[in-house]
Design a protein around this motif. Structure first.
Motif, PDB file in Angstrom:
ATOM      1  N   ALA A 211     -50.980 -15.302 -31.280  1.00 26.43           N
ATOM      2  CA  ALA A 211     -51.134 -14.543 -32.518  1.00 26.43           C
ATOM      3  C   ALA A 211     -52.226 -15.129 -33.407  1.00 26.43           C
ATOM      4  N   ALA A 212     -52.392 -16.452 -33.385  1.00 24.17           N
ATOM      5  CA  ALA A 212     -53.439 -17.081 -34.198  1.00 24.17           C
ATOM      6  C   ALA A 212     -54.830 -16.667 -33.726  1.00 24.17           C
ATOM      7  N   GLU A 213     -55.018 -16.605 -32.396  1.00 26.85           N
ATOM      8  CA  GLU A 213     -56.300 -16.155 -31.860  1.00 26.85           C
ATOM      9  C   GLU A 213     -56.532 -14.686 -32.183  1.00 26.85           C
ATOM     10  N   HIS A 214     -55.480 -13.878 -32.100  1.00 22.65           N
ATOM     11  CA  HIS A 214     -55.594 -12.461 -32.461  1.00 22.65           C
ATOM     12  C   HIS A 214     -56.036 -12.335 -33.921  1.00 22.65           C
ATOM     13  N   ASP A 215     -55.416 -13.117 -34.796  1.00 19.72           N
ATOM     14  CA  ASP A 215     -55.790 -13.097 -36.210  1.00 19.72           C
ATOM     15  C   ASP A 215     -57.257 -13.501 -36.391  1.00 19.72           C
ATOM     16  N   ARG A 216     -57.693 -14.515 -35.639  1.00 21.09           N
ATOM     17  CA  ARG A 216     -59.082 -14.957 -35.736  1.00 21.09           C
ATOM     18  C   ARG A 216     -60.041 -13.856 -35.309  1.00 21.09           C
ATOM     19  N   LEU A 217     -59.700 -13.158 -34.227  1.00 22.52           N
ATOM     20  CA  LEU A 217     -60.548 -12.074 -33.736  1.00 22.52           C
ATOM     21  C   LEU A 217     -60.618 -10.934 -34.748  1.00 22.52           C
ATOM     22  N   LEU A 218     -59.483 -10.626 -35.376  1.00 25.27           N
ATOM     23  CA  LEU A 218     -59.492  -9.588 -36.404  1.00 25.27           C
ATOM     24  C   LEU A 218     -60.338 -10.004 -37.601  1.00 25.27           C
ATOM     25  N   HIS A 219     -60.203 -11.264 -37.994  1.00 23.60           N
ATOM     26  CA  HIS A 219     -60.981 -11.768 -39.121  1.00 23.60           C
ATOM     27  C   HIS A 219     -62.476 -11.694 -38.806  1.00 23.60           C
TER      28      HIS A 219
ATOM     29  N   GLU B 136     -50.748  -5.501 -38.861  1.00 23.34           N
ATOM     30  CA  GLU B 136     -49.401  -4.929 -38.837  1.00 23.34           C
ATOM     31  C   GLU B 136     -48.870  -4.833 -37.401  1.00 23.34           C
ATOM     32  N   TRP B 137     -49.774  -4.612 -36.451  1.00 23.03           N
ATOM     33  CA  TRP B 137     -49.378  -4.608 -35.038  1.00 23.03           C
ATOM     34  C   TRP B 137     -48.849  -5.985 -34.641  1.00 23.03           C
ATOM     35  N   ILE B 138     -49.530  -7.050 -35.056  1.00 22.53           N
ATOM     36  CA  ILE B 138     -49.044  -8.400 -34.753  1.00 22.53           C
ATOM     37  C   ILE B 138     -47.647  -8.590 -35.332  1.00 22.53           C
ATOM     38  N   ASP B 139     -47.471  -8.183 -36.588  1.00 24.05           N
ATOM     39  CA  ASP B 139     -46.175  -8.358 -37.243  1.00 24.05           C
ATOM     40  C   ASP B 139     -45.063  -7.630 -36.492  1.00 24.05           C
ATOM     41  N   GLU B 140     -45.374  -6.460 -35.949  1.00 23.44           N
ATOM     42  CA  GLU B 140     -44.347  -5.646 -35.310  1.00 23.44           C
ATOM     43  C   GLU B 140     -44.084  -6.039 -33.867  1.00 23.44           C
TER      44      GLU B 140
ATOM     45  N   ARG C 165     -43.587 -11.737 -31.083  1.00 26.25           N
ATOM     46  CA  ARG C 165     -42.511 -12.615 -31.511  1.00 26.25           C
ATOM     47  C   ARG C 165     -42.431 -13.784 -30.548  1.00 26.25           C
ATOM     48  N   GLY C 166     -42.380 -14.991 -31.079  1.00 22.12           N
ATOM     49  CA  GLY C 166     -42.169 -16.162 -30.240  1.00 22.12           C
ATOM     50  C   GLY C 166     -43.196 -16.336 -29.140  1.00 22.12           C
ATOM     51  N   GLY C 167     -44.443 -15.967 -29.425  1.00 21.66           N
ATOM     52  CA  GLY C 167     -45.496 -16.132 -28.426  1.00 21.66           C
ATOM     53  C   GLY C 167     -45.504 -15.083 -27.341  1.00 21.66           C
ATOM     54  N   ARG C 168     -44.820 -13.959 -27.577  1.00 27.88           N
ATOM     55  CA  ARG C 168     -44.797 -12.890 -26.584  1.00 27.88           C
ATOM     56  C   ARG C 168     -45.016 -11.527 -27.233  1.00 27.88           C
ATOM     57  N   TYR C 169     -45.786 -10.727 -26.524  1.00 21.75           N
ATOM     58  CA  TYR C 169     -45.968  -9.310 -26.854  1.00 21.75           C
ATOM     59  C   TYR C 169     -45.197  -8.530 -25.799  1.00 21.75           C
ATOM     60  N   ARG C 170     -44.263  -7.684 -26.241  1.00 23.86           N
ATOM     61  CA  ARG C 170     -43.373  -6.997 -25.304  1.00 23.86           C
ATOM     62  C   ARG C 170     -43.539  -5.474 -25.425  1.00 23.86           C
ATOM     63  N   PRO C 171     -44.503  -4.914 -24.731  1.00 18.70           N
ATOM     64  CA  PRO C 171     -44.698  -3.464 -24.778  1.00 18.70           C
ATOM     65  C   PRO C 171     -43.596  -2.727 -24.029  1.00 18.70           C
ATOM     66  N   VAL C 172     -43.501  -1.435 -24.312  1.00 17.05           N
ATOM     67  CA  VAL C 172     -42.531  -0.572 -23.636  1.00 17.05           C
ATOM     68  C   VAL C 172     -43.298   0.309 -22.652  1.00 17.05           C
ATOM     69  N   TYR C 173     -43.158   0.027 -21.379  1.00 12.48           N
ATOM     70  CA  TYR C 173     -43.827   0.811 -20.341  1.00 12.48           C
ATOM     71  C   TYR C 173     -42.979   2.020 -19.958  1.00 12.48           C
ATOM     72  N   VAL C 174     -43.654   3.093 -19.572  1.00 18.41           N
ATOM     73  CA  VAL C 174     -42.981   4.299 -19.078  1.00 18.41           C
ATOM     74  C   VAL C 174     -43.505   4.585 -17.673  1.00 18.41           C
TER      75      VAL C 174
ATOM     76  N   PRO D 175     -58.925 -12.260 -25.300  1.00 17.41           N
ATOM     77  CA  PRO D 175     -58.733 -13.707 -25.457  1.00 17.41           C
ATOM     78  C   PRO D 175     -57.401 -14.088 -26.100  1.00 17.41           C
ATOM     79  N   ALA D 176     -56.716 -13.123 -26.721  1.00 22.25           N
ATOM     80  CA  ALA D 176     -55.408 -13.422 -27.303  1.00 22.25           C
ATOM     81  C   ALA D 176     -54.328 -13.561 -26.226  1.00 22.25           C
ATOM     82  N   LEU D 177     -54.600 -13.090 -25.007  1.00 25.44           N
ATOM     83  CA  LEU D 177     -53.683 -13.332 -23.882  1.00 25.44           C
ATOM     84  C   LEU D 177     -53.889 -14.770 -23.428  1.00 25.44           C
ATOM     85  N   ARG D 178     -52.922 -15.617 -23.726  1.00 24.49           N
ATOM     86  CA  ARG D 178     -53.078 -17.037 -23.445  1.00 24.49           C
ATOM     87  C   ARG D 178     -51.832 -17.569 -22.757  1.00 24.49           C
TER      88      ARG D 178
END
Length: 575
Positions: free
Chosen positions: A185-193, A279-283, A286-295, A320-323
Motif C-alpha cells: 500500500a505504501a508503494e501504491h500511495d507513492r505511485l499515486l503521489h 479510496e480504492w486502497i482504503d476499501e 487490508r493486512g498487505g493483501r488485495y482481495r478482488p472478487v473474481y467471476v 510495482p505495488a504487487l510485492r
C-alpha cells in the motif's frame, strides 16, 4: 455431493452428503453440522480425494479454506448448468432449461444495463454466491447434467473437459480471493503521489488534475466549464471549434487543438483516481493483501470478470505495488499472442503455426513476407479476429487469407454463421448466445418486398455486427479454455510442491497457503504465483510445464507452441 438436507434455498439445517458411484449408485445420506463439515472434507481429501459436487463454489468453498481445508477436485452445478443449457453439443437441453432454479442468480443491478457481449459481463453470470440448494435438487440437476454430456456423443469428451476446467477455475477464483494479492500500500500511495500529487481532502481533486483542468479551461477560453460533465464539456469544445460528437479519447485525438493534450491527460488521471486511487486502497487493501472478487465465466465467451476490486482492469503503472512477502517471490508469466496462436491450433493452419514457432508470431508473419512490419501484422490479425473491414485492417486482411487460408476460413465461417443468425461454439463446446428476438424481427422486416432501403441497410449492419461477434467468439472463447486448462494444471502442480520451512510464513495468505506456492493473480493470459523463495524456481518450472500440458490437452500434437514471458522477482513489473 454436498447440499442442504431439504430442498429449497431457505433450508439452513446443516449439511447433507452422499457418495455417488460411477454407475449412479448412492450411499446412505450423511447429516453433518456446519462445524463438522471441514473435518469431514479434510478426512475424505486425505483418503480417496473425491470430486466434490456442489451448487456453487463461491458459497461452499470459502468456509473450508478459512478452516485450513483445500479440496483437489469439484464439479460446480451452476457454472456447468450455464454451459450445458446453451451448448450446441447438447441435443436435447429441454430438461436443463426447465430447471430455472439453477440459472445463475442476478446481481443487484439492472440486467438490461449489462448487455452480454464479448467484452461486458454476462448478467446471468455476474452473481453473488447463491444459497446452496437442497440435496435432492442437487442430485436431480447432477443427473440432468450427466445425461446431457452423455447425449453429446462424439462431443462428450470435450464437453466433459470444459465442465472440469470451468469447475477448477471456480476453485482457483475462491483460492485467489482467500490468499489475496500481495500488495504494498505504501508503494501504491507513492505511485499515486507521483502521478497525481499529494492526496487531497476527501472529495477533492489532486493538484496535477487541477493544473491540467486550468490548462484546458484556458485553451477553451471557458473558465467555468466542468471537465467532469460530458454534456457541458462537449458544448465548450464545440464553441472552441472542436467538432466532436463525444468526449472519447479516440475522437479527441483526431483534433489538433491546444486543449486536447491537457484534456486527455486530465481524463487519464481521473480514471486512475476513480478506479484505483486512495479510496480504492482504503476499501480493498487490508493486512498487505488485495482481495478482488473474481467471476469465473463472467463473460459469454468464458472469460473471467470481476464484480469487486477491478482485478481485470488494474493499470500497468500500478504493477510495482504487487510485492512478495519477505522471503517470498512473485513468479509472473504471460503468453505471447495467445488468441492468434489458438486460432492457428484450432484451424490446423501449419503456415501460421510455423510463423510463430519459437518466436514472436507477428515478427514471424513479417519474415514470411505477408506484411512489411510487425505493426501491420498485428493490425491484420486483430482485424481478422475482430472483423475489421476499414482502414489498414481492410487493406491487410486479404493478404492473410492468401497466406493462412485455413485460419482465415475458420473465422470467416464463424462470421457467416452469425450473419445468418446462427450460433457458434468454442473448441470444447461453449456456444454463443443466439441473436435477440429484436434482431430476428429486424431481419424479417428487411426481407419483405415492401421493406425500405433504410430498413435493409439497418438489417445488413446488424447482421455484420453479429457476425463480428461470432467471428471472435470462437477464438476468444477457446483462448479462455486454454487459459483455464493452464490454470488447472498449474494449480495441480503447485499443490504437490513441498511446504517450505520459511522463517516468515505468509500468514495473510491464510492457513492453506501460508507455506505453499500458490496462485495469486490471473488476467486472461497472465498468471502470478506467490512462492517461498526456496520454491520459486520449482514454481517457475510448474508454470512452464503447465502451459505445455494445457496445449497438449486441448490440441494434441499440434505444432503450435505457446511461449511464455517468465520472470521471478520480488515485485511485479510494469510491463
Amino acid at each position: 455431493m454436498l447440499g442442504r438436507p431439504g430442498d429449497g434455498q431457505d433450508s439452513r439445517g446443516g449439511v447433507a452428503a452422499v457418495d455417488i458411484a460411477a454407475g449412479g449408485a448412492r450411499s446412505p445420506r450423511l447429516a453433518l453440522t456446519e462445524e463438522e463439515l471441514p473435518a469431514y472434507v479434510a478426512e475424505r481429501e486425505a483418503g480417496d480425494r473425491p470430486r466434490w459436487v456442489w451448487s456453487d463454489t463461491a458459497a461452499w468453498y470459502p468456509p473450508l479454506l478459512a478452516a485450513g481445508v483445500r479440496v483437489a477436485r469439484a464439479h460446480e452445478l451452476r457454472l456447468s448448468h450455464a454451459i450445458l443449457v446453451r451448448s450446441a453439443l447438447v441435443p436435447e437441453p429441454a430438461a436443463l432449461r426447465a430447471a430455472v432454479e439453477w440459472d445463475a442468480a442476478q446481481a443487484d443491478t439492472d440486467p438490461a444495463s449489462a448487455a452480454a457481449t464479448l467484452f461486458e459481463v454476462d448478467p446471468a453470470a455476474s452473481r453473488h454466491p447463491s444459497a446452496p440448494l437442497g440435496l435432492d435438487a442437487a442430485l436431480a440437476e447432477f443427473d440432468r447434467q450427466r445425461a446431457a454430456v452423455a447425449g453429446a456423443g462424439a462431443g462428450a469428451g470435450r464437453l466433459g473437459l470444459l465442465l472440469a476446467a470451468e469447475s477448477a477455475g471456480a476453485l482457483i477464483a475462491a483460492e485467489m480471493r482467500a490468499a489475496g494479492v500481495p500488495w504494498d500500500a505504501a508503494e501504491h500511495d507513492r505511485l499515486l503521489h507521483e502521478a497525481l500529487g499529494p492526496r487531497p481532502p476527501r472529495g477533492g481533486k489532486p493538484a496535477k488534475m487541477l493544473a491540467l483542468a486550468d490548462e484546458v479551461r484556458a485553451a477553451l477560453a471557458d473558465p467555468t466549464v466542468s471537465l467532469d460533465s460530458p454534456p457541458k464539456l462537449l458544448r465548450s469544445l464545440r464553441r472552441s471549434g472542436i467538432e466532436v460528437t463525444s468526449t472519447s479519447r479516440w475522437e479527441l485525438e483526431e483534433h489538433d487543438h491546444p486543449a486536447v493534450p491537457p484534456l486527455l491527460g486530465y481524463k487519464k488521471l481521473a480514471r486512475l483516481l476513480s478506479a484505483n486511487g486512495w479510496e480504492w486502497i482504503d476499501e480493498w487493501v487490508r493486512g498487505g493483501r488485495y482481495r478482488p472478487v473474481y467471476v469465473p465465466g463472467g463473460v459469454v465467451t468464458g472469460r473471467w470478470a470481476s464484480s469487486g476490486g477491478g482485478a481485470l482492469q488494474l493499470p500497468r503503472a500500478l504493477r510495482p505495488a504487487l510485492r512478495a512477502d519477505p522471503g517470498w517471490r512473485l513468479v509472473s508469466a504471460d503468453v505471447a499472442q495467445l488468441e492468434p496462436r489458438v486460432l492457428a491450433a484450432m484451424s490446423g493452419d501449419r503456415g501460421m503455426a510455423e510463423a510463430g514457432r519459437g518466436r514472436d508470431l507477428y515478427a514471424g508473419i513479417v519474415d514470411s513476407g505477408v506484411v512489411a512490419s510487425r505493426q501491420e501484422a498485428k493490425t491484420a490479425l486483430l482485424g481478422a479476429m475482430y472483423g475489421g473491414t476499414r482502414g489498414d485492417s481492410g487493406r491487410l486482411v486479404p493478404r492473410l487469407r492468401r497466406s493462412f487460408p485455413r485460419a482465415m476460413a475458420l473465422v470467416d465461417e464463424a462470421a457467416a454463421a452469425g450473419e445468418r443468425g446462427g450460433v457458434v461454439s468454442t473448441w470444447l463446446g461453449r456456444s454463443s448466445p443466439p441473436p435477440a428476438p429484436e434482431w430476428r424481427e429486424l431481419q424479417a422486416r428487411a426481407s419483405l418486398p415492401e421493406a425500405s432501403g433504410r430498413e435493409q441497410d439497418h438489417a445488413r449492419r446488424a447482421a455484420r455486427e453479429f457476425g463480428r461477434f461470432t467471428r471472435n467468439f470462437v477464438v476468444q472463447g477457446t483462448a479462455a479454455e486454454w487459459a483455464l486448462a493452464w490454470l488447472a494444471e498449474l494449480r495441480r502442480r503447485l499443490a504437490v510442491l513441498p511446504a517450505a520451512d520459511v522463517a516468515a510464513p505468509a500468514r495473510a495468505s491464510g492457513p492453506v497457503f501460508e507455506r505453499h506456492a500458490h496462485l495469486a493473480f490471473f488476467l486472461h493470459d497472465e498468471v502470478i504465483v506467490h512462492a517461498p523463495a526456496e520454491r520459486a524456481e520449482a514454481a517457475a518450472s510448474a508454470v512452464s510445464e503447465a502451459a505445455v500440458a494445457a496445449s497438449r490437452l486441448l490440441f494434441g500434437d499440434s505444432p503450435v507452441d505457446f511461449p511464455l514471458d517468465l520472470r521471478v522477482s520480488e515485485r511485479a513489473e510494469k510491463g
